[in-house]
Design a protein around this motif. Structure first.
Motif, short mmCIF file in Angstrom:
data_model
loop_
_atom_site.label_atom_id
_atom_site.label_comp_id
_atom_site.label_asym_id
_atom_site.label_seq_id
_atom_site.Cartn_x
_atom_site.Cartn_y
_atom_site.Cartn_z
N ALA A 209 -1.21 -47.47 35.82
CA ALA A 209 0.11 -46.86 35.29
C ALA A 209 0.74 -47.02 34.46
O ALA A 209 1.46 -45.32 33.42
N GLU A 210 1.05 -47.83 33.68
CA GLU A 210 1.54 -48.07 32.06
C GLU A 210 0.75 -47.36 31.32
O GLU A 210 1.64 -46.03 30.31
N ASN A 211 -0.81 -47.20 31.36
CA ASN A 211 -1.63 -46.41 30.84
C ASN A 211 -1.10 -44.64 31.12
O ASN A 211 -1.10 -43.95 29.53
N ALA A 212 -1.04 -44.25 32.24
CA ALA A 212 -0.90 -42.72 32.56
C ALA A 212 0.51 -42.51 31.70
O ALA A 212 0.57 -41.16 31.24
N ALA A 213 1.24 -43.71 32.08
CA ALA A 213 3.16 -43.32 31.30
C ALA A 213 2.43 -42.53 28.94
O ALA A 213 3.16 -41.94 29.19
N THR A 214 1.51 -43.29 28.95
CA THR A 214 1.63 -43.93 28.30
C THR A 214 0.35 -42.21 26.84
O THR A 214 1.26 -41.16 26.51
N ILE A 215 -0.07 -42.15 27.81
CA ILE A 215 -1.05 -41.03 27.98
C ILE A 215 -0.10 -39.44 28.25
O ILE A 215 -0.27 -39.41 27.70
N ALA A 216 0.69 -39.67 29.05
CA ALA A 216 2.12 -38.21 29.07
C ALA A 216 2.30 -37.83 28.10
O ALA A 216 3.14 -37.43 27.66
#
Length: 349
Positions: A209-216
């Protein structure tokens, strides 16, 4: 070249041979492996070449031998993947990781990254490669000012390494942070292969989830939406769709994806002209998006996704990604469930 001559060449790779003999032998092997003859490769390996070549990788005082040894291993494993286990078992990984360092030169880095990418197809090797410290230098090779060859091979290695959850965390937190570099590789300056691999790596990273937020936050969404209409390589829209599937597990990111215009493009990918693997990626992405809220679910219905998905059931089967996506969609909202029932009845009539 007959087997006796091949054994003679391999003997010249031995530690007690002169550097000039070792270099000449490596150049001969390079030429032979370029011919891509499996019988010749088998004879060279049987003569004990792999362990000798790996020994030469570690000769830090002789960079030219390292250069030639890395090239030999890369040509061998690229054309004969069955020798990857033997290369890993002979202890190549630590030596190859050292060759990723900036002072090794573009071609050596490219060959080392290429061999590591081949070895990383094995899950145990992927763990060993990460433990040997490969991830930070591989990430560093993704920089925009890197030479395209090492950049491409490093990206290929990172895609395979990112399939491991532990490696995912290391990749995301690596020096210079991989995520912005991967997002940059989705852009117009990258080859189709690099876009596909960058999207695949982001899809793996987005499971966290943290990676997903960074990607977005790094601006990936608009680039991924553009890749959905990429026509020259099937894996580009497929991997972009799967990245969206992972990213849209977060409702806020799903809203951003929908607002960026992804839904009509995903529905188009359900068409009969798309390969099955692309249709599956689009189906999974639409299912994930629809469960983020009624507004998105309504947009999916309005875009004509439900009849298109139901039409695909006949060709994809009851246990396919498409079938599971329809099942997931039916749980998202009453509106979608009604649309599915209507589309099924229409197919039956």
């Amino acid at each position: 070249m007959n087997r006796r001559d091949l054994r003679t060449v391999v003997r010249k790779l031995s530690a007690d041979a002169r550097p000039s003999q070792q270099k000449a032998a490596l150049l001969i092997l390079t030429g032979l492996f370029k011919e891509a003859n499996p019988d010749t490769a088998a004879a060279i390996v049987a003569a004990g070449a792999i362990s000798k070549v790996i020994h030469l990788l570690g000769l830090g005082y002789h960079s030219r031998l390292q250069h030639n040894a890395a090239a030999v291993l890369y040509l061998l494993v690229r054309r004969n993947a069955e020798y990857a286990p033997a290369i890993a078992a002979a202890g190549a990984i630590p030596a190859l990781v050292k060759l990723l360092a900036p002072g090794s030169g573009d071609e050596v880095q490219s060959n080392a990254a290429g061999v590591l990418a081949s070895l990383a197809k094995n899950a145990d090797n992927a763990v060993t490669i990460a433990a040997a410290g490969a991830i930070p230098p591989l990430v560093d090779l993704l920089r925009p000012d890197s030479d395209p060859l090492p950049q491409q091979n490093a990206l290929g290695a990172l895609v395979l390494l990112s399939s491991n959850a532990t490696n995912n965390a290391v990749i995301a937190s690596a020096a210079a942070c991989a995520i912005p570099l991967l997002v940059h590789l989705l852009g117009p300056d990258s080859t189709a292969d690099m876009k596909a691999n960058a999207a695949a790596a982001l899809a793996s990273l987005a499971r966290d989830a943290e990676n997903a937020a960074t990607i977005a936050a790094s601006g990936a969404i608009s680039s991924l939406v553009q890749l959905l209409v990429h026509a020259s390589l099937t894996t580009v829209p497929k991997n972009a769709a799967w990245a969206m599937c992972q990213l849209s597990q977060d409702d806020d990111i799903a809203v951003t994806i929908a607002a960026a215009g992804a839904i009509p493009s995903l529905v188009l990918l359900l068409g009969a002209d798309s390969p099955a693997e692309v249709q599956e990626g689009a189906a999974a992405a639409l299912a994930s998006l629809s469960c983020a809220g009624d507004d998105i679910a309504g947009a999916v219905v309005s875009a004509g996704a439900i009849p298109a998905l139901v039409r695909l059931l006949g060709s994809h089967g009851a246990d396919s990604v498409v079938s599971r996506s329809i099942h997931a969609l039916g749980k998202c909202s009453d509106e979608i469930r009604a649309a599915i029932d209507a589309a099924v009845m229409s197919q039956l009539n």
